[in-house]
Design a protein around this motif. Structure first.
Motif, short mmCIF file in Angstrom:
data_model
loop_
_atom_site.label_atom_id
_atom_site.label_comp_id
_atom_site.label_asym_id
_atom_site.label_seq_id
_atom_site.Cartn_x
_atom_site.Cartn_y
_atom_site.Cartn_z
N MET A 39 -17.26 -23.59 -32.84
CA MET A 39 -16.64 -22.26 -32.78
C MET A 39 -15.12 -22.42 -32.90
SD MET A 39 -19.14 -20.06 -30.64
CE MET A 39 -18.95 -20.20 -28.90
N ASP A 55 -14.49 -10.81 -32.34
CA ASP A 55 -15.08 -11.52 -31.20
C ASP A 55 -15.89 -10.54 -30.36
OD1 ASP A 55 -15.71 -13.24 -29.18
OD2 ASP A 55 -13.70 -13.21 -28.27
N LYS A 93 -13.89 -16.91 -28.48
CA LYS A 93 -14.19 -17.81 -29.60
C LYS A 93 -15.00 -17.07 -30.65
CE LYS A 93 -14.62 -21.89 -26.66
NZ LYS A 93 -15.64 -22.70 -25.99
N ASP A 114 -11.70 -26.72 -36.19
CA ASP A 114 -12.47 -26.83 -34.96
C ASP A 114 -12.17 -28.16 -34.28
OD1 ASP A 114 -14.24 -26.55 -32.93
OD2 ASP A 114 -16.03 -26.95 -34.16
N SER A 125 -17.93 -17.30 -33.46
CA SER A 125 -19.04 -18.10 -34.02
C SER A 125 -19.24 -17.65 -35.46
CB SER A 125 -20.31 -17.85 -33.21
OG SER A 125 -20.70 -16.49 -33.39
N LYS A 126 -20.12 -18.35 -36.16
CA LYS A 126 -20.37 -18.02 -37.55
C LYS A 126 -20.96 -16.61 -37.67
CE LYS A 126 -22.44 -19.79 -41.72
NZ LYS A 126 -21.75 -20.40 -42.77
N ASP A 127 -21.83 -16.27 -36.73
CA ASP A 127 -22.44 -14.93 -36.73
C ASP A 127 -21.37 -13.86 -36.61
OD1 ASP A 127 -24.92 -15.75 -37.12
OD2 ASP A 127 -25.57 -15.61 -35.02
#
Lengths: 430, 606
Positions: free
Chosen positions: B294, B259, B265, B288, B267-269
């Motif tokens: 997220m 993170d 949270k 989710d 994210s995909k990145d």
């Protein structure tokens, strides 16, 4: 001869005709002075009510998803991508794709609160066909075969039970109620054309019958007795003009189109023809181009294909029977092993879910255009009027005027009810 | 040189002695079995049936051991043979024949594969037959065969031993049920979902058996080829449960590490280049909850466990929670319900399976021996000690437990030697008695006579082509699964087409096998039979009529050919008057042959 053996012989022996049954009851009762004329008339009326009744089961092998059939949950996680459509009955919505059935909804009652505990295919298939859980000690007759024993005219020359696709057998009820399995619906079954002229065929059967005496006298009497019955029945069938009921070529193309160009559609059309001819119980199994309803993967794509085969067959069968005035005397039951999980698994499929599933039922005095029971919002539970398989079987018995509690004697002398327990769903009868 | 000779003669002598002893023991145990049965019959004042005559015995034993009726010539020669040991000798000859192995391999194929839960089980059909035929030919003992089947791995098209697992797609529950049924005659699979209503087995005990098999994996060898499957052991490195457990145990750490913007949270990145990257889409899909695209730590930790995928390899077996079928259920460790008292954890797949095979085939497990003794006895005499033959156990009624005990004990002492078992049963007087109708009563002692039973599909097919003088085509057609479309598992040759109509699960009680309309139709009207029931052209009947100009001789030969016996005086009378009535020899004989082929006697073992 022991009692059990005696019963067995009787069971396997040709059915006592209704007339002789009445005669026997009357004779015994009159002799005992217990039966009045009025009782006799009532008895006869009850017997007459059974005449010409039929059952068609559309077997949804694999366990159809209630969410993609008759209990869509559009807009919820459980419902997935499936939309609902309106039907001919205001207030009743079913899953998209069921367009033909939707138009016939006024004649069909939906049960959204079927519930059971059996979650394995072979065991649930057995239970939903026989009304009993499978046990090693006794093989139960299929429910439809038990009904055929009560309803079939013993002089009828086609089999009392025909199944399009594999099914459960008649077990100890014997060869007279054993399903005749048709693999290719629509054409004449294999080997039904007699190879010699009919006279010679009859001569052959005659000398065969004579020669069978030897084996009967050398310990094979039971085997010979079964065989004689089977051959008499088969011979009656192959020489019958009713045999043409199996061929659907002469049906109008427009009607064939309505049933749909699929094995299931042709099976439904064959069911109507057989009912029309006098067959008591017909089962049509779903064996489509898309496999069966066991959609552990790709539930949504696969059910689309399955519905495309089943919907025209089911809907058209109900309306066609109605058009011919046969629906009053014929119960059409749509059902599979169990339902499928509200949760959509990572493979886009739904797994087995016996706790909540659907049935659809029409004809035989069942009041159509209504829904029995309800599932919770996410479809995981039943919130109203749970119906067990045996409740459903009792309902079918009532619609066909058969006493569900009637006992048949199993070979080892254990009496067995047609349906063990259960109560008819009253609301279905209006 | 001398020493070597002495050793050799000594060895030969030993061989001879042990062989003779084995023979003696079969006859001895056969005698014990007969005594136990006669004792019970005597107590009930029931007269046993007489011994069957030579014709009936030869037909019966030929069908039972070699899978087809004897020829007319064999029947005649056997009747003329004055050797008092001729029955024993013919039993030994039949057991040594290739037909014995082929016949019983087909029997076991039906036992295992007719219960298959998926059509594609047919892919293992031929490899299984090849392997089983070979095993029976070499008289591989029953414990070895059971172990082979339980420990098999490999490509199902090459290794027939994989049949049992492949038939049930490696599903631990199905396999546990079938293994118990086939090898122990115990129907514990009823306890899959509930405690058995009248057995002592508990639900846990069923699942403890299933827990030997969760790591069996049935998968495609080539994801693009529908017809290529293999049975392999579950590989711990790709164990989804382990990977998940590891990630879950370190959830906070992984989160802190991944993170990067510290918003609590992922994210995909952010998930890129972390252990979660490959799975992130799945995690989003399943975890989710608030649909913000997220994953929070809380959402991550609450993710439901992955569903158990039967037959695709799972680290452990879980007993489902009946009230909450969607949950994972209770983890169960393997334990053999009959003999072992301890639970062994963390064994890999092969260790589990080998351990199970060892427990199963141990002499301590009486049901391993009793199950097959009961099965073979039932198949041969027409009535098992326990009925149905695959539903036995401590809470079932056994007809004549002493007789069963003698056979099971002898079989165990002979190292589960199948030929010894066949030989012993065939040597009993009980087996060799005349047939009588089955007594349908729970109280009457069993085995006063043989009972007529229906030939299995393969036995009937073998008999039919033998009678009609047809050679079975050597070419078995394409491999299963090669043809396209819905019929890719359909019959490939005449035998399979015949079996599709006449075959039945050999574990079915005889009372349930009464024949059906399609079978009658086949024998009455099929072109295959009709073309052979002709008194002209190149048929057996045409030959017979040419050879025997006297009608009585021709009747005798026809009966010998079809029913393996001579006609009775009464039957001769019927035949004579029929020929007279028709007044056309060829036509009359065609009708008579048709009648014999369509008779219940032809379809039955008498």
């Amino acid at each position: 001869m022991t009692i059990a053996q005696h019963d067995h012989v009787q069971l396997l022996g040709s059915s006592v005709s209704r007339r002789s049954f009445l005669y026997q009851v009357a004779a015994t009762a009159c002799a005992a002075g217990t039966l009045s004329l009025r009782d006799l008339v009532t008895l006869e009326a009850a017997e007459l009510k059974k005449q010409g009744k039929h059952l068609v089961v559309l077997w949804m092998a694999g366990g159809p998803s209630q969410f993609e059939c008759f209990d869509p949950k559009t807009g919820t996680d459980s419902g997935g991508e499936t939309k609902s459509i309106k039907t001919s009955v205001s207030g009743i919505q079913i899953a998209e794709g069921w367009d033909v059935t939707a138009k016939t909804m006024q004649d069909i009652a939906l049960i959204r609160s079927m519930t059971n505990k059996e979650g394995s295919h072979p065991r649930a298939t057995y239970q939903l066909h026989t009304g009993y859980a499978p046990t090693g000690s006794v093989k139960h007759p299929a429910f439809g075969c038990s009904l055929a024993k009560e309803l079939a005219n013993p002089d009828f020359d086609l089999p009392a039970v025909v199944s399009v696709g594999p099914t459960q057998g008649s077990a100890f009820l014997g060869v007279n109620f054993e399903p005749f399995v048709v693999d290719q619906p629509g054409s004449l079954p294999q080997n039904t054309r007699v190879v010699t002229d009919t006279d010679r065929y009859r001569r052959r059967l005659g000398v065969l019958n004579q020669l069978e005496d030897e084996f009967a006298s050398r310990g094979g009497q039971q085997v010979v007795e079964n065989h004689r019955q089977l051959y008499a029945k088969t011979a009656k069938m192959v020489t019958s003009s009713n045999l043409k009921a199996f061929q659907i070529d002469d049906e109008p193309q427009a009607l064939k189109d309505r049933y749909g160009n699929s094995d299931f559609g042709r099976g439904c059309m064959l069911a109507r023809r057989l009912v029309e001819t006098g067959v008591t119980f017909v089962e049509v199994s779903m064996r489509g181009r898309m496999g069966n309803w066991d959609t552990h993967q790709d539930n949504f794509d696969r059910t689309r294909g399955l519905v495309a085969d089943v919907d025209p067959g089911f809907g058209t069968l109900v309306s066609d029977l109605k058009d011919r005035g046969l629906l009053e005397k014929t119960v059409v039951l749509w059902i599979g092993e169990f339902g499928r999980t509200p949760k959509i698994n990572p493979r886009g499929g739904r797994d087995h879910y016996p706790r909540v599933f659907n049935a659809a039922i029409a004809g035989g005095g069942i009041k159509g255009g209504q829904v029995i029971g309800a599932s919770s919002k996410d479809g995981s539970d039943i919130v109203d009027n749970p119906v067990t398989p045996n409740d459903l079987f009792c309902t079918v018995c009532q619609a066909l005027s058969v006493d569900a509690a009637k006992e048949n004697m199993s070979p080892l002398g254990r009496p067995m009810k047609i349906v063990d327990g259960g109560t008819p769903v009253k609301k279905l009868f209006g | 040189m001398k020493i070597r000779q002495a050793v050799w003669s000594c060895l030969l002598g030993l061989c001879f002695i042990s062989h003779a002893r084995a023979e003696d023991s079969a006859a001895r145990v056969a005698g014990q079995v007969d005594q136990a049965i006669l004792k019970e019959l005597k107590a009930a004042k029931i007269e046993p049936a007489k011994l069957a005559n030579d014709e009936d015995f030869l037909r019966r034993v030929s069908i039972d051991l070699a899978g087809a009726v004897p020829t007319a010539r064999e029947v005649t020669l056997f009747g003329l043979n004055t050797d008092p040991a001729k029955r024993t000798k013919v039993i030994d000859q039949l057991l040594a024949s290739d037909e014995y192995a082929a016949n019983w391999a087909r029997y076991w194929r039906d036992v295992i594969l007719l219960r298959a839960t998926n059509m594609r089980a047919r892919l293992v059909n031929d490899p299984f037959l090849d392997w089983m035929t070979d095993a029976l030919k070499q008289n591989r003992h029953w414990d070895k065969i059971a172990t082979d089947l339980l420990t098999a791995t490999g490509d199902v098209r090459e290794n027939g031993k994989t049949a049992l697992f492949f038939a049930h797609e490696g599903d631990a529950n199905e396999v546990a049920g079938e293994v118990s049924r086939i090898f122990m005659g115990i129907q514990i699979q009823c306890a899959n979902c509930h405690n058995h209503p009248w057995d002592r087995w508990k639900r846990e005990q069923f699942h403890e058996i299933a827990a030997f098999f969760p790591r069996v994996t049935v998968r495609r060898t080539d994801p693009n080829n529908l017809g290529q499957w293999e049975v392999v052991s579950f590989d711990a490195r790709t164990d989804r449960t382990n990977v998940r457990a590891n990630i879950m145990a370190n959830a906070d750490g992984i989160f802190r590490f991944a993170d990067r913007n510290r918003d609590g949270k992922l994210s995909k990145d952010e998930a890129e280049n972390t252990p979660l990257s490959r799975l992130f889409d799945r995690i989003l899909e399943n975890g989710d909850k608030n649909k913000d695209g997220m994953i929070s730590v809380a959402e991550f930790k609450e993710m439901p466990p992955p569903p158990e995928q039967p037959g695709r390899g799972n680290a452990e077996h879980f007993m489902p929670d009946l009230n909450n079928p969607a949950s994972q259920g209770t983890k169960i460790n393997p334990k053999f319900f009959l003999t072992s008292t301890h639970t062994v954890r963390d064994l890999d797949d092969m260790d589990r399976r080998e351990w199970f095979a060892e427990e199963l085939t141990s002499a301590k497990n009486e049901w391993f021996s009793k199950a097959i003794v009961n099965r073979i006895w039932g198949e041969l005499t027409g009535q098992g000690f326990y009925m149905p033959i695959d539903d036995i156990g401590p809470d079932r009624k056994c007809s004549n437990p002493d007789a069963l005990e003698s056979l099971a004990k002898g079989f165990t002492e002979h190292g589960y030697d199948l030929k010894w078992l066949f030989r012993t049963i065939a040597l009993t007087q009980t087996y060799q008695r005349q047939v009588q109708a089955r007594v349908l009563s729970e109280d009457t002692p069993a085995f006063a006579s043989a009972t007529p039973t229906r030939l299995r599909g393969d036995q009937l097919y073998g008999s039919l082509i033998k009678v009609l003088g047809i050679t079975e085509p050597a070419n078995q057609g394409p491999r299963f699964g090669q043809a396209a479309g819905a019929n890719r598992f359909g019959p490939r040759n005449p035998r399979e087409a015949f079996n599709a109509v006449f075959g039945f699960d050999p574990s079915t009680p005889q009372d349930d096998i009464t024949g059906n309309v399609p079978q009658a139709l086949f024998l009455m009207n099929s072109p295959q039979v009709a073309s052979q029931v002709r008194a002209e052209g190149n048929t057996r009947l045409a030959d017979l009529l040419k050879k025997y100009s006297d009608d009585n001789d021709a009747f005798n030969e026809l009966y010998l050919m079809v029913l393996a016996r001579e006609p009775s005086a009464k039957e001769l009378e019927i035949c004579r008057s029929y020929v007279k009535q028709i007044n056309n020899r060829r036509e009359a004989f065609e009708d008579l042959m048709w009648s014999l082929l369509n008779s219940s006697e032809f379809l039955s073992k008498r």
